[in-house]
Design a protein around this motif. Structure first.
Motif, mmCIF file in Angstrom:
data_model
loop_
_atom_site.group_PDB
_atom_site.id
_atom_site.type_symbol
_atom_site.label_atom_id
_atom_site.label_comp_id
_atom_site.label_asym_id
_atom_site.label_seq_id
_atom_site.Cartn_x
_atom_site.Cartn_y
_atom_site.Cartn_z
ATOM 1 N N TYR A 1 0.839 -1.199 0.000
ATOM 2 C CA TYR A 1 0.000 0.000 0.000
ATOM 3 C C TYR A 1 0.873 1.247 0.000
ATOM 4 C CZ TYR A 1 -3.690 3.205 1.458
ATOM 5 O OH TYR A 1 -4.584 4.225 1.530
ATOM 6 N N SER A 2 0.492 2.239 -0.799
ATOM 7 C CA SER A 2 1.191 3.526 -0.848
ATOM 8 C C SER A 2 0.408 4.541 -0.030
ATOM 9 C CB SER A 2 1.316 3.999 -2.295
ATOM 10 O OG SER A 2 1.807 5.315 -2.334
ATOM 11 N N GLU B 1 1.182 7.766 0.328
ATOM 12 C CA GLU B 1 1.135 9.068 -0.354
ATOM 13 C C GLU B 1 -0.031 9.154 -1.326
ATOM 14 O OE1 GLU B 1 4.215 7.368 -0.296
ATOM 15 O OE2 GLU B 1 4.863 8.522 1.445
ATOM 16 N N GLN B 2 -0.242 8.075 -2.110
ATOM 17 C CA GLN B 2 -1.285 8.141 -3.135
ATOM 18 C C GLN B 2 -2.530 7.329 -2.780
ATOM 19 O OE1 GLN B 2 0.198 7.599 -7.060
ATOM 20 N NE2 GLN B 2 2.017 8.848 -6.708
ATOM 21 N N VAL C 1 -3.244 4.074 -2.544
ATOM 22 C CA VAL C 1 -3.577 3.033 -3.510
ATOM 23 C C VAL C 1 -2.786 1.757 -3.169
ATOM 24 C CG1 VAL C 1 -1.822 3.742 -5.185
ATOM 25 C CG2 VAL C 1 -3.826 2.536 -5.980
ATOM 26 N N SER D 1 -1.179 -1.792 -4.559
ATOM 27 C CA SER D 1 -0.611 -2.192 -5.841
ATOM 28 C C SER D 1 0.167 -3.485 -5.697
ATOM 29 C CB SER D 1 0.321 -1.086 -6.357
ATOM 30 O OG SER D 1 1.010 -1.521 -7.501
ATOM 31 N N TYR E 1 9.290 -2.251 -6.161
ATOM 32 C CA TYR E 1 8.546 -1.011 -6.395
ATOM 33 C C TYR E 1 7.083 -1.342 -6.633
ATOM 34 C CZ TYR E 1 8.358 -1.972 -11.430
ATOM 35 O OH TYR E 1 8.109 -2.538 -12.653
ATOM 36 N N LYS F 1 1.662 0.268 -9.816
ATOM 37 C CA LYS F 1 0.726 1.341 -10.162
ATOM 38 C C LYS F 1 1.366 2.718 -10.062
ATOM 39 C CE LYS F 1 -3.761 -0.678 -9.181
ATOM 40 N NZ LYS F 1 -4.935 -0.642 -8.309
ATOM 41 N N THR F 2 2.169 2.939 -9.015
ATOM 42 C CA THR F 2 2.687 4.283 -8.773
ATOM 43 C C THR F 2 4.147 4.450 -9.147
ATOM 44 O OG1 THR F 2 3.332 3.746 -6.506
ATOM 45 C CG2 THR F 2 1.098 4.581 -6.863
ATOM 46 N N GLU G 1 6.515 3.865 -7.126
ATOM 47 C CA GLU G 1 7.196 4.204 -5.876
ATOM 48 C C GLU G 1 8.082 3.039 -5.424
ATOM 49 O OE1 GLU G 1 5.828 4.858 -1.265
ATOM 50 O OE2 GLU G 1 4.420 5.283 -2.861
#
Length: 193
Positions: free
Chosen positions: A140-141, A143-144, A146, A148, A163, A166-167, A169
């Motif tokens: 899970y991110s 910052e965004q 979401v 992924s 990484y 989706k993002t 990151e």
């Protein structure tokens, strides 16, 4: 008849000098002739124990359990994607690679009844975090906001990192590892005091 019985009992008498307790038994003589073929070699048959279906653990030839590769590590922020805790977000505190399960902080709490340790002390009812299968969690991110899937790539300096697909990151960074190690150290100190 009494003499025959007395002589047979004398042969079987157990005195301290001829006691058979604790000594090896000699093999009994068989009346059948020994096998004539020398080429037949008996192989040792391993003992096969039948265990229940839910007790089977896949093992390597050296009898150690197979450790599964997992897409998550300690300190990752994950989102639960299946089960009664679906949709909750937490941090992984412990992983078990032999059965591919993880423990997420303050999620999947189970009630455990503890007996009293000392006389006069009452028993307790405590909440503990139970394991969740790693397939039911997704990275899970924050910052965004979401969840992924995870990908792997090699950076310019040659280090291999994970990484979020989706993002984009990067999950594996030096700061995350230092923070996870520091948090683990403070938890151990808190438990000892």
């Amino acid at each position: 008849m009494a003499i025959a019985l007395q002589s047979s009992m004398a042969a079987l008498s157990l005195s301290s000098s001829s006691s058979f307790f604790g000594q090896r038994l000699l093999p009994t003589l068989s009346l059948s002739p020994p096998p004539t073929s020398v080429s037949s070699v008996e192989k040792a048959c391993p003992i096969v124990m039948k265990i229940k279906r839910w007790e089977r653990i896949e093992c390597k030839p050296n009898s150690l359990p197979v450790l599964h590769k997992m897409h998550v590590k300690v300190g990752d922020t994950v989102k639960i994607i299946a089960g009664h805790e679906k949709g909750k977000i937490g941090e992984i505190t412990e992983i078990f690679r032999h059965n591919s399960t993880v423990i997420v902080k303050d999620i999947n709490l189970k009630t455990k009844h503890l007996k009293s340790r000392e006389q006069g002390e009452p028993g307790k009812i405590v909440k503990i975090e139970a394991a969740i299968h790693s397939s039911n969690v997704m990275l899970y991110s924050k910052e965004q906001d979401v969840a992924s899937r995870v990908g792997h790539k090699i950076l310019e300096d040659g280090s291999r990192v994970r990484y979020l697909i989706k993002t984009g990151e990067i999950v594996d960074s030096v700061e995350n590892w230092k923070r996870a190690i520091k948090d683990k150290g403070t938890e151990k100190e808190a438990k000892t005091t």
